[in-house]
Motif scaffolding. Structure first.
Motif, PDB file in Angstrom:
ATOM      1  N   GLN A 168       9.143  -2.753   5.147  1.00 47.73           N
ATOM      2  CA  GLN A 168       8.108  -2.044   5.908  1.00 47.73           C
ATOM      3  C   GLN A 168       8.263  -0.539   5.711  1.00 47.73           C
ATOM      4  N   ASN A 169       7.193   0.184   5.981  1.00 49.28           N
ATOM      5  CA  ASN A 169       7.188   1.640   5.809  1.00 49.28           C
ATOM      6  C   ASN A 169       7.638   2.019   4.401  1.00 49.28           C
ATOM      7  N   ALA A 170       6.899   1.490   3.430  1.00 51.39           N
ATOM      8  CA  ALA A 170       7.240   1.723   2.024  1.00 51.39           C
ATOM      9  C   ALA A 170       5.971   1.977   1.222  1.00 51.39           C
ATOM     10  N   ARG A 171       6.164   2.478   0.007  1.00 49.48           N
ATOM     11  CA  ARG A 171       5.044   2.673  -0.896  1.00 49.48           C
ATOM     12  C   ARG A 171       5.449   2.214  -2.290  1.00 49.48           C
ATOM     13  N   GLY A 172       4.448   1.778  -3.071  1.00 46.29           N
ATOM     14  CA  GLY A 172       4.724   1.295  -4.409  1.00 46.29           C
ATOM     15  C   GLY A 172       3.422   1.037  -5.135  1.00 46.29           C
ATOM     16  N   THR A 173       3.366  -0.025  -5.918  1.00 45.87           N
ATOM     17  CA  THR A 173       2.142  -0.396  -6.628  1.00 45.87           C
ATOM     18  C   THR A 173       1.795  -1.840  -6.279  1.00 45.87           C
ATOM     19  N   TRP A 174       0.592  -2.235  -6.648  1.00 43.73           N
ATOM     20  CA  TRP A 174       0.167  -3.617  -6.407  1.00 43.73           C
ATOM     21  C   TRP A 174      -0.573  -4.126  -7.636  1.00 43.73           C
ATOM     22  N   HIS A 175      -0.741  -5.424  -7.743  1.00 49.78           N
ATOM     23  CA  HIS A 175      -1.493  -6.024  -8.848  1.00 49.78           C
ATOM     24  C   HIS A 175      -2.278  -7.215  -8.325  1.00 49.78           C
ATOM     25  N   GLU A 176      -3.289  -7.593  -9.077  1.00 53.32           N
ATOM     26  CA  GLU A 176      -4.065  -8.765  -8.697  1.00 53.32           C
ATOM     27  C   GLU A 176      -3.185 -10.005  -8.833  1.00 53.32           C
ATOM     28  N   ASN A 177      -3.570 -11.074  -8.147  1.00 53.94           N
ATOM     29  CA  ASN A 177      -2.738 -12.283  -8.111  1.00 53.94           C
ATOM     30  C   ASN A 177      -2.541 -12.929  -9.471  1.00 53.94           C
ATOM     31  N   ASP A 178      -3.473 -12.748 -10.392  1.00 54.81           N
ATOM     32  CA  ASP A 178      -3.386 -13.427 -11.690  1.00 54.81           C
ATOM     33  C   ASP A 178      -2.859 -12.526 -12.807  1.00 54.81           C
ATOM     34  N   THR A 179      -2.281 -11.396 -12.468  1.00 53.43           N
ATOM     35  CA  THR A 179      -1.757 -10.493 -13.481  1.00 53.43           C
ATOM     36  C   THR A 179      -0.566  -9.724 -12.937  1.00 53.43           C
ATOM     37  N   SER A 180       0.263  -9.217 -13.843  1.00 56.88           N
ATOM     38  CA  SER A 180       1.416  -8.411 -13.436  1.00 56.88           C
ATOM     39  C   SER A 180       1.184  -6.928 -13.716  1.00 56.88           C
ATOM     40  N   THR A 181      -0.013  -6.585 -14.201  1.00 56.05           N
ATOM     41  CA  THR A 181      -0.336  -5.200 -14.508  1.00 56.05           C
ATOM     42  C   THR A 181      -0.730  -4.468 -13.229  1.00 56.05           C
ATOM     43  N   PRO A 182      -0.085  -3.358 -12.929  1.00 62.02           N
ATOM     44  CA  PRO A 182      -0.433  -2.616 -11.707  1.00 62.02           C
ATOM     45  C   PRO A 182      -1.917  -2.266 -11.677  1.00 62.02           C
ATOM     46  N   ALA A 183      -2.553  -2.527 -10.547  1.00 66.59           N
ATOM     47  CA  ALA A 183      -3.977  -2.235 -10.378  1.00 66.59           C
ATOM     48  C   ALA A 183      -4.206  -0.980  -9.546  1.00 66.59           C
ATOM     49  N   GLY A 184      -3.110  -0.501  -8.890  1.00 66.38           N
ATOM     50  CA  GLY A 184      -3.255   0.686  -8.071  1.00 66.38           C
ATOM     51  C   GLY A 184      -1.993   0.940  -7.264  1.00 66.38           C
ATOM     52  N   ASP A 185      -2.017   2.005  -6.482  1.00 63.21           N
ATOM     53  CA  ASP A 185      -0.900   2.313  -5.584  1.00 63.21           C
ATOM     54  C   ASP A 185      -1.133   1.626  -4.241  1.00 63.21           C
ATOM     55  N   MET A 186      -0.050   1.391  -3.499  1.00 65.04           N
ATOM     56  CA  MET A 186      -0.196   0.807  -2.177  1.00 65.04           C
ATOM     57  C   MET A 186       0.866   1.351  -1.241  1.00 65.04           C
ATOM     58  N   ALA A 187       0.665   1.125   0.030  1.00 61.81           N
ATOM     59  CA  ALA A 187       1.647   1.521   1.046  1.00 61.81           C
ATOM     60  C   ALA A 187       1.492   0.579   2.233  1.00 61.81           C
ATOM     61  N   CYS A 188       2.570   0.414   2.982  1.00 60.50           N
ATOM     62  CA  CYS A 188       2.550  -0.393   4.197  1.00 60.50           C
ATOM     63  C   CYS A 188       3.393   0.334   5.234  1.00 60.50           C
ATOM     64  N   TYR A 189       2.842   0.558   6.392  1.00 61.01           N
ATOM     65  CA  TYR A 189       3.575   1.368   7.373  1.00 61.01           C
ATOM     66  C   TYR A 189       3.006   1.154   8.776  1.00 61.01           C
ATOM     67  N   TRP A 190       3.835   1.497   9.740  1.00 61.06           N
ATOM     68  CA  TRP A 190       3.411   1.455  11.134  1.00 61.06           C
ATOM     69  C   TRP A 190       2.673   2.746  11.472  1.00 61.06           C
ATOM     70  N   ALA A 191       1.531   2.591  12.091  1.00 60.52           N
ATOM     71  CA  ALA A 191       0.760   3.751  12.544  1.00 60.52           C
ATOM     72  C   ALA A 191       0.768   3.773  14.070  1.00 60.52           C
ATOM     73  N   GLY A 192       0.002   4.672  14.644  1.00 60.38           N
ATOM     74  CA  GLY A 192      -0.054   4.746  16.094  1.00 60.38           C
ATOM     75  C   GLY A 192      -0.687   3.503  16.708  1.00 60.38           C
ATOM     76  N   ALA A 193      -0.485   3.341  18.012  1.00 63.68           N
ATOM     77  CA  ALA A 193      -1.052   2.231  18.785  1.00 63.68           C
ATOM     78  C   ALA A 193      -0.539   0.880  18.311  1.00 63.68           C
ATOM     79  N   GLY A 194       0.670   0.864  17.734  1.00 65.51           N
ATOM     80  CA  GLY A 194       1.268  -0.408  17.336  1.00 65.51           C
ATOM     81  C   GLY A 194       0.535  -1.131  16.231  1.00 65.51           C
ATOM     82  N   GLN A 195      -0.135  -0.393  15.347  1.00 68.90           N
ATOM     83  CA  GLN A 195      -0.878  -1.004  14.253  1.00 68.90           C
ATOM     84  C   GLN A 195      -0.113  -0.863  12.938  1.00 68.90           C
ATOM     85  N   TYR A 196      -0.014  -1.983  12.226  1.00 67.12           N
ATOM     86  CA  TYR A 196       0.633  -2.007  10.919  1.00 67.12           C
ATOM     87  C   TYR A 196      -0.484  -1.957   9.874  1.00 67.12           C
TER      88      TYR A 196
END
Length: 235
Positions: A168-196
């Motif tokens: 959690q609270n990280a950043r990296g890249t992501w890809h579509e389910n049928d490929t290993s080629t990065p499709a873009g950047d991504m991040a996942c983190y906790w924001a205000g009001a208890g929202q992920y």
């Protein structure tokens, strides 16, 4: 015998028939003049009243009146030369284009509504149904991919590099389910009001995807069931 009239005294006055006729003629002349004048005045009054009515009618039905009536009619009824937005969905043309580019197998296009995203060209919040369930997700497009990257860094600059599947609270890249080629950047983190938040950009277009919830594991599992968001790729 006859009545005696003293000499030198005038007899009783007797009306002169010609004089009486003259007086009667003058009286009738005066009456005629008065009646003619009265009739003339009545005629002028009637004419003035009718003339005033035409002026009022012309004012409401002439050029100035037509502009007022036209304005009222235009406010409620569109003329043949006007472009009418029959959709009445509260979206801009850019937002409709974005909506129509979404994968309708999962994105319920009719549910899409305006979403406020600073500096975005178009931004929507829509219902998305996948095998993992139904939730609301957000999608936005920007004038350029560099501007999307600026937005991404603004929110993720302090996050550590990592894999959102396991961290959690990280950043990296992501890809579509049928490929290993990065499709873009991504991040996942906790924001205000208890929202992920799971936040993704695209390398092939100036767009970003966002979804939030209060259960990180469930939200990550749902995100993995999302098919390609857009119906086609762009260069």
């Amino acid at each position: 015998m006859s009545q005696y009239d003293p000499p030198g005294m005038p007899g009783p006055l007797r009306p002169d028939p010609d004089h009486l006729l003259a007086r009667r003629s003058v009286r009738w002349t005066i009456i005629g003049v008065v009646l003619s004048t009265a009739l003339a005045l009545i005629g002028l009054f009637v004419q003035a009243a009718q003339s005033g009515g035409r002026t009022s009618g012309s004012s409401s039905g002439g050029n100035s009146g037509d502009s007022t009536a036209g304005s009222s009619a235009t406010a409620t009824t569109a003329g043949p030369s006007e472009s009418v937005d029959s959709a009445d969905d509260g979206l801009t043309s850019a937002e409709r284009s974005l909506r129509d580019s979404l994968n309708s197998s999962q994105w319920q296009r009719e549910s899409c509504e305006h979403w406020t995203a600073p500096d975005a060209t178009a931004a929507l919040r829509c219902t998305v149904s996948t095998l993992g369930g139904t939730t609301k997700a957000k999608i936005a497009t920007y004038p350029s991919k560099s501007e999307v990257q600026e937005v991404y860094l603004r929110y993720t600059a302090r996050l550590a590099e990592g894999n959102c599947d396991t961290t959690q609270n990280a950043r990296g890249t992501w890809h579509e389910n049928d490929t290993s080629t990065p499709a873009g950047d991504m991040a996942c983190y906790w924001a205000g009001a208890g929202q992920y938040i799971i936040f993704c950009t695209y390398y092939d277009r100036p767009a970003l995807f966002e979804v939030d919830g209060n259960d990180p594991a469930a939200l990550t599992d749902w995100w993995h069931t999302v098919d390609p968001v857009f119906t086609s790729s762009t260069g």
